[in-house]
Motif scaffolding. Sequence first.
Motif, PDB file in Angstrom:
ATOM      1  N   LEU A   1      11.413   2.994  -3.916  1.00 17.97           N
ATOM      2  CA  LEU A   1      10.918   4.369  -3.854  1.00 17.97           C
ATOM      3  C   LEU A   1      12.045   5.376  -4.083  1.00 17.97           C
ATOM      4  O   LEU A   1      11.892   6.318  -4.869  1.00 17.97           O
ATOM      5  N   ILE A   2      13.174   5.170  -3.428  1.00 22.06           N
ATOM      6  CA  ILE A   2      14.301   6.110  -3.567  1.00 22.06           C
ATOM      7  C   ILE A   2      14.825   6.110  -4.994  1.00 22.06           C
ATOM      8  O   ILE A   2      15.037   7.176  -5.587  1.00 22.06           O
ATOM      9  N   ILE A   3      15.033   4.931  -5.558  1.00 21.15           N
ATOM     10  CA  ILE A   3      15.544   4.848  -6.930  1.00 21.15           C
ATOM     11  C   ILE A   3      14.560   5.457  -7.919  1.00 21.15           C
ATOM     12  O   ILE A   3      14.947   6.191  -8.832  1.00 21.15           O
ATOM     13  N   SER A   4      13.288   5.186  -7.745  1.00 25.31           N
ATOM     14  CA  SER A   4      12.274   5.727  -8.660  1.00 25.31           C
ATOM     15  C   SER A   4      12.206   7.246  -8.594  1.00 25.31           C
ATOM     16  O   SER A   4      12.132   7.921  -9.624  1.00 25.31           O
ATOM     17  N   TYR A   5      12.212   7.793  -7.367  1.00 28.87           N
ATOM     18  CA  TYR A   5      12.186   9.249  -7.234  1.00 28.87           C
ATOM     19  C   TYR A   5      13.436   9.887  -7.825  1.00 28.87           C
ATOM     20  O   TYR A   5      13.356  10.915  -8.505  1.00 28.87           O
ATOM     21  N   ALA A   6      14.588   9.292  -7.565  1.00 28.86           N
ATOM     22  CA  ALA A   6      15.840   9.841  -8.108  1.00 28.86           C
ATOM     23  C   ALA A   6      15.821   9.789  -9.632  1.00 28.86           C
ATOM     24  O   ALA A   6      16.174  10.769 -10.298  1.00 28.86           O
ATOM     25  N   TRP A   7      15.428   8.680 -10.192  1.00 34.43           N
ATOM     26  CA  TRP A   7      15.379   8.517 -11.643  1.00 34.43           C
ATOM     27  C   TRP A   7      14.406   9.528 -12.257  1.00 34.43           C
ATOM     28  O   TRP A   7      14.719  10.193 -13.234  1.00 34.43           O
ATOM     29  N   PHE A   8      13.234   9.640 -11.658  1.00 35.63           N
ATOM     30  CA  PHE A   8      12.214  10.530 -12.202  1.00 35.63           C
ATOM     31  C   PHE A   8      12.632  11.993 -12.101  1.00 35.63           C
ATOM     32  O   PHE A   8      12.378  12.783 -13.010  1.00 35.63           O
ATOM     33  N   SER A   9      13.263  12.367 -11.005  1.00 36.69           N
ATOM     34  CA  SER A   9      13.672  13.767 -10.851  1.00 36.69           C
ATOM     35  C   SER A   9      14.815  14.138 -11.791  1.00 36.69           C
ATOM     36  O   SER A   9      14.983  15.308 -12.119  1.00 36.69           O
ATOM     37  N   LEU A  10      15.584  13.153 -12.227  1.00 37.28           N
ATOM     38  CA  LEU A  10      16.697  13.429 -13.147  1.00 37.28           C
ATOM     39  C   LEU A  10      16.288  13.453 -14.616  1.00 37.28           C
ATOM     40  O   LEU A  10      17.096  13.798 -15.471  1.00 37.28           O
ATOM     41  N   LEU A  11      15.042  13.097 -14.903  1.00 38.40           N
ATOM     42  CA  LEU A  11      14.590  13.149 -16.296  1.00 38.40           C
ATOM     43  C   LEU A  11      14.613  14.593 -16.797  1.00 38.40           C
ATOM     44  O   LEU A  11      13.987  15.465 -16.198  1.00 38.40           O
ATOM     45  N   PRO A  12      15.318  14.840 -17.875  1.00 40.98           N
ATOM     46  CA  PRO A  12      15.393  16.213 -18.392  1.00 40.98           C
ATOM     47  C   PRO A  12      14.183  16.544 -19.264  1.00 40.98           C
ATOM     48  O   PRO A  12      14.263  16.577 -20.482  1.00 40.98           O
ATOM     49  N   SER A  13      13.045  16.786 -18.641  1.00 42.60           N
ATOM     50  CA  SER A  13      11.815  17.037 -19.400  1.00 42.60           C
ATOM     51  C   SER A  13      11.884  18.333 -20.199  1.00 42.60           C
ATOM     52  O   SER A  13      11.222  18.475 -21.219  1.00 42.60           O
TER      53      SER A  13
ATOM     54  N   VAL B   1       0.833  -1.206   0.000  1.00 40.26           N
ATOM     55  CA  VAL B   1       0.000   0.000   0.000  1.00 40.26           C
ATOM     56  C   VAL B   1       0.869   1.257   0.000  1.00 40.26           C
ATOM     57  O   VAL B   1       0.616   2.203  -0.749  1.00 40.26           O
ATOM     58  N   GLY B   2       1.904   1.266   0.818  1.00 44.67           N
ATOM     59  CA  GLY B   2       2.801   2.421   0.872  1.00 44.67           C
ATOM     60  C   GLY B   2       3.514   2.658  -0.435  1.00 44.67           C
ATOM     61  O   GLY B   2       3.642   3.796  -0.897  1.00 44.67           O
ATOM     62  N   TYR B   3       3.982   1.585  -1.058  1.00 43.70           N
ATOM     63  CA  TYR B   3       4.668   1.710  -2.349  1.00 43.70           C
ATOM     64  C   TYR B   3       3.723   2.302  -3.394  1.00 43.70           C
ATOM     65  O   TYR B   3       4.087   3.219  -4.127  1.00 43.70           O
ATOM     66  N   GLY B   4       2.512   1.790  -3.434  1.00 40.96           N
ATOM     67  CA  GLY B   4       1.548   2.301  -4.413  1.00 40.96           C
ATOM     68  C   GLY B   4       1.133   3.737  -4.136  1.00 40.96           C
ATOM     69  O   GLY B   4       0.941   4.526  -5.060  1.00 40.96           O
ATOM     70  N   ALA B   5       1.013   4.096  -2.875  1.00 41.66           N
ATOM     71  CA  ALA B   5       0.560   5.442  -2.522  1.00 41.66           C
ATOM     72  C   ALA B   5       1.641   6.491  -2.728  1.00 41.66           C
ATOM     73  O   ALA B   5       1.356   7.606  -3.161  1.00 41.66           O
ATOM     74  N   PHE B   6       2.880   6.150  -2.419  1.00 47.62           N
ATOM     75  CA  PHE B   6       3.945   7.147  -2.476  1.00 47.62           C
ATOM     76  C   PHE B   6       4.657   7.215  -3.816  1.00 47.62           C
ATOM     77  O   PHE B   6       5.520   8.065  -4.012  1.00 47.62           O
ATOM     78  N   LEU B   7       4.324   6.342  -4.756  1.00 46.97           N
ATOM     79  CA  LEU B   7       5.039   6.364  -6.027  1.00 46.97           C
ATOM     80  C   LEU B   7       4.240   7.008  -7.154  1.00 46.97           C
ATOM     81  O   LEU B   7       4.694   7.037  -8.281  1.00 46.97           O
ATOM     82  N   LEU B   8       3.094   7.528  -6.880  1.00 46.56           N
ATOM     83  CA  LEU B   8       2.337   8.228  -7.912  1.00 46.56           C
ATOM     84  C   LEU B   8       2.867   9.654  -8.009  1.00 46.56           C
ATOM     85  O   LEU B   8       2.602  10.490  -7.151  1.00 46.56           O
ATOM     86  N   VAL B   9       3.635   9.917  -9.054  1.00 45.61           N
ATOM     87  CA  VAL B   9       4.317  11.199  -9.208  1.00 45.61           C
ATOM     88  C   VAL B   9       4.107  11.682 -10.634  1.00 45.61           C
ATOM     89  O   VAL B   9       4.002  10.895 -11.563  1.00 45.61           O
ATOM     90  N   GLY B  10       4.066  12.975 -10.800  1.00 42.77           N
ATOM     91  CA  GLY B  10       3.966  13.540 -12.135  1.00 42.77           C
ATOM     92  C   GLY B  10       4.621  14.898 -12.201  1.00 42.77           C
ATOM     93  O   GLY B  10       4.795  15.575 -11.189  1.00 42.77           O
ATOM     94  N   LYS B  11       5.039  15.275 -13.396  1.00 43.14           N
ATOM     95  CA  LYS B  11       5.562  16.611 -13.614  1.00 43.14           C
ATOM     96  C   LYS B  11       5.319  16.987 -15.066  1.00 43.14           C
ATOM     97  O   LYS B  11       5.177  16.132 -15.924  1.00 43.14           O
ATOM     98  N   GLY B  12       5.253  18.260 -15.308  1.00 44.11           N
ATOM     99  CA  GLY B  12       5.017  18.734 -16.657  1.00 44.11           C
ATOM    100  C   GLY B  12       5.709  20.050 -16.892  1.00 44.11           C
ATOM    101  O   GLY B  12       6.060  20.779 -15.960  1.00 44.11           O
TER     102      GLY B  12
END
Length: 153
Positions: free
Chosen positions: A129-141, A37-48
């Motif tokens: 969670l840490i790897i996913s957040y780090a990977w997502f934040s480094l995406l050069p959108s 439940v925690g993984y599913g709740a805390f990994l929903l992230v978006g940016k634009g």
Amino acid sequence: MSQDSMTEVAESADLSQAKVIVARTQQLIVTAALATVGYGAFLLVGKGICAAALNGEGGFVDADRNVVVSVPQCVSLAQAPSGVIYFAIAVTTIIAIRTVKRRASTVADAMRYLDRAAAGIVILTIASLIISYAWFSLLPSADWDGGGTFLFP
């Protein structure tokens, strides 16, 4: 002591040991459920990002402040939980329970197997969670122009 009272004492000791193992198994299942439940709740992230804006004359300006005639492309990225992590949590839980059933010869062995599985699930979830957040934040959108496929290692 009679044979009946010795049997009752032995059964009572076996039952108390079984209760300890069942309680630890329940704790493993609750840990797995909370991690899921925690993984599913805390990994929903978006940016634009929209690399352009409206200017005062009704036209569009790009990120470099150049006037463009077409509507600018906006990029919207979303991150969602991976089914692989859910599968890994379930498999870890099942394997731990089967290992206790097959290999544990003492209560201490059973506790060790179940505790290691619970720790592994927690570590897997937090690391994911840490790897996913780090990977997502480094995406050069901002560098993506909206066309084609964008691959980022």
